[in-house]
Write a protein that holds these residues in place. Structure first.
Motif, short mmCIF file in Angstrom:
data_model
loop_
_atom_site.label_atom_id
_atom_site.label_comp_id
_atom_site.label_asym_id
_atom_site.label_seq_id
_atom_site.Cartn_x
_atom_site.Cartn_y
_atom_site.Cartn_z
N LEU A 25 0.50 -1.41 -0.39
CA LEU A 25 0.30 0.19 0.05
C LEU A 25 0.68 1.25 0.12
N ALA A 26 2.19 1.55 1.07
CA ALA A 26 2.59 2.22 0.96
C ALA A 26 3.49 2.43 -0.55
N ARG A 27 3.58 1.78 -1.55
CA ARG A 27 4.49 1.75 -2.67
C ARG A 27 3.17 2.05 -4.13
N GLN A 28 2.21 1.90 -3.28
CA GLN A 28 0.72 2.28 -4.41
C GLN A 28 0.76 4.17 -3.77
N ARG A 29 1.49 3.95 -2.68
CA ARG A 29 0.46 5.78 -2.35
C ARG A 29 2.25 5.98 -3.27
N ARG A 30 3.01 5.73 -2.91
CA ARG A 30 4.49 6.27 -3.65
C ARG A 30 4.10 6.66 -4.88
N LEU A 31 3.85 5.01 -5.98
CA LEU A 31 3.23 5.39 -7.56
C LEU A 31 2.35 6.56 -7.83
N GLY A 32 1.55 6.97 -6.69
CA GLY A 32 0.45 7.20 -7.61
C GLY A 32 0.42 9.13 -7.12
N GLU A 89 11.82 9.03 -19.83
CA GLU A 89 12.65 7.90 -21.02
C GLU A 89 12.70 6.63 -20.26
N ARG A 90 12.66 5.33 -20.92
CA ARG A 90 12.64 4.36 -20.57
C ARG A 90 14.20 4.06 -20.33
N GLY A 91 14.01 3.53 -19.15
CA GLY A 91 15.48 2.77 -18.60
C GLY A 91 16.23 4.36 -17.27
N SER A 92 15.10 5.08 -18.01
CA SER A 92 15.75 6.38 -16.64
C SER A 92 16.23 6.00 -15.48
N ARG A 93 16.52 7.01 -14.95
CA ARG A 93 16.06 6.39 -13.29
C ARG A 93 14.63 6.90 -12.32
N GLU A 94 14.45 7.83 -12.97
CA GLU A 94 12.82 8.05 -12.59
C GLU A 94 12.11 7.12 -13.49
N TRP A 95 12.31 6.74 -14.67
CA TRP A 95 11.18 5.04 -15.17
C TRP A 95 11.62 4.09 -14.41
N THR A 96 12.92 3.86 -13.63
CA THR A 96 12.97 2.42 -13.04
C THR A 96 12.41 2.29 -11.91
N LEU A 97 12.35 3.37 -10.86
CA LEU A 97 12.16 4.35 -9.78
C LEU A 97 10.43 3.75 -9.58
N ILE A 98 10.08 4.55 -10.95
CA ILE A 98 7.96 4.93 -10.49
C ILE A 98 7.96 2.95 -10.80
N GLU A 99 8.76 2.28 -11.86
CA GLU A 99 8.17 1.17 -12.18
C GLU A 99 8.48 0.18 -11.44
N SER A 100 9.51 0.39 -10.14
CA SER A 100 9.51 -0.66 -9.05
C SER A 100 8.33 -0.71 -7.89
N TYR A 101 8.14 0.73 -8.40
CA TYR A 101 7.06 0.86 -6.65
C TYR A 101 5.33 0.43 -7.84
N ALA A 102 5.61 0.02 -8.76
CA ALA A 102 4.42 -0.82 -10.13
C ALA A 102 4.52 -2.06 -9.79
N GLU A 103 5.72 -2.60 -9.26
CA GLU A 103 6.12 -3.80 -9.29
C GLU A 103 5.83 -4.33 -7.56
N GLU A 104 6.30 -3.18 -6.89
CA GLU A 104 5.85 -3.31 -5.46
C GLU A 104 4.73 -3.84 -5.73
#
Length: 316
Positions: A25-32, A89-104
């Protein structure tokens, strides 16, 4: 005696295998929050971003604000489409971080397995908030909270509440409470409980079941991460610090995941996320602990109550 008071709120803790265990839920919150910030930076409305990404406006809104339905998981494909549409940008730090939020946030959860699917929506909410917690500060009034209940105490309480109603089978609910106890108190969370005296003295279950429950509570208190304090009926509380309902104030290992409070209003579990309100519950819990018996005196009180109940049970 718990080590909780010596642990700063939000300190990063790791699980038994040394890995940080994120709360979904914390990751959903940060993703949002991340997607909302990007959308506002780009100046897009929900409708504009929907047209650009092919993701419906309702899905975008739910992803940005997960508290409308905390059990709905984000779609990984939708999140990637949104990131593309937001020119990340795909593969950027921002992309990777937000994608990790979604995966978690979308990761599997123990209560989704077949043995727990019927453990109840309210308990699912508690399990979601408790997952990966570093500290749980809980208050209970008339009854012992589900997370410390024995299987038989839980079974009697479920049957007493549901009777012959739609939840006539207590087993899934009982299993859920037992697993929550194993996952949290048996895991890495520091647990801090304040109980009203009535929860110890009242007998909402048969005497033998209550005796087993009190002994189980004493056994839990042998763990240094567990603190149980009993608030006597004549305890002196500061004005405005009398709790109206049972609650749990939960913090997480990652210091960037804000605490959440779950309030039990009997029919469902209510989430409190506003920072000022959550802070108010933390202050309330501190006052309750100060007014209650110490850990050692609470253990002695519970042991005495168990002894008296054992004598009564033998006489019967």
């Amino acid at each position: 005696m718990s080590t909780l008071d010596a642990v700063p709120t939000g300190i990063i803790r790791t699980g038994k295998e040394g890995r940080l265990t994120p709360n979904p839920l914390a990751r959903q919150r940060r993703l949002g929050l991340a997607l909302l910030s990007l959308r506002e930076q780009r100046g897009h409305s929900h409708a504009e971003l929907s047209r650009k990404s092919g993701v419906s406006a309702s899905v975008i809104s739910r992803t940005e604000n997960p508290f409308g339905d905390v059990h709905r998981k984000p779609g990984l494909l939708s999140v990637r489409r949104l990131l593309d549409a937001l020119d990340v940008e795909r593969g950027s730090r921002e992309w990777t971080l937000i994608e990790s939020y979604a995966e978690e946030a979308a990761s599997s959860r123990w209560w989704e397995s077949s043995g727990f699917v019927r453990m109840g929506d309210g308990q699912r909410t508690y399990a979601l908030v408790e997952a990966g917690a570093s500290t749980i500060r809980e208050y209970a009034g008339m009854l012992l909270p589900g997370i410390v209940q024995t299987a038989e105490y839980a079974r009697h309480r479920v049957l007493a509440v549901t009777g012959d109603g739609p939840v006539a089978d207590p087993d899934p609910i009982v299993r859920g409470r037992q697993e929550r106890q194993r996952q949290t108190i048996g895991g890495v969370a520091d647990y801090q409980l304040v109980l009203e005296e009535q929860a110890i003295r009242r007998r909402p279950v048969p005497p033998a079941v209550m005796l087993e429950q009190l002994r189980h509570l004493l056994a839990l208190m042998d763990d240094e991460r567990v603190s149980v304090r009993v608030a006597l009926v004549d305890a002196q509380l500061a004005a405005g610090y009398a709790p109206r309902a049972p609650y749990a104030h939960v913090t997480y290992p990652d210091m960037d995941d804000p605490p959440i409070v779950v309030v039990d209003n009997v029919t469902r579990a209510l989430l409190v996320t506003d920072s000022a309100e959550v802070s108010g519950y933390a202050q309330l819990h501190h006052r309750l602990r100060e007014a209650a018996l110490s850990d050692a005196d609470s253990a002695a009180y519970i042991r005495q109550a168990a002894g008296e109940l054992a004598a009564t049970t033998r006489e019967a």
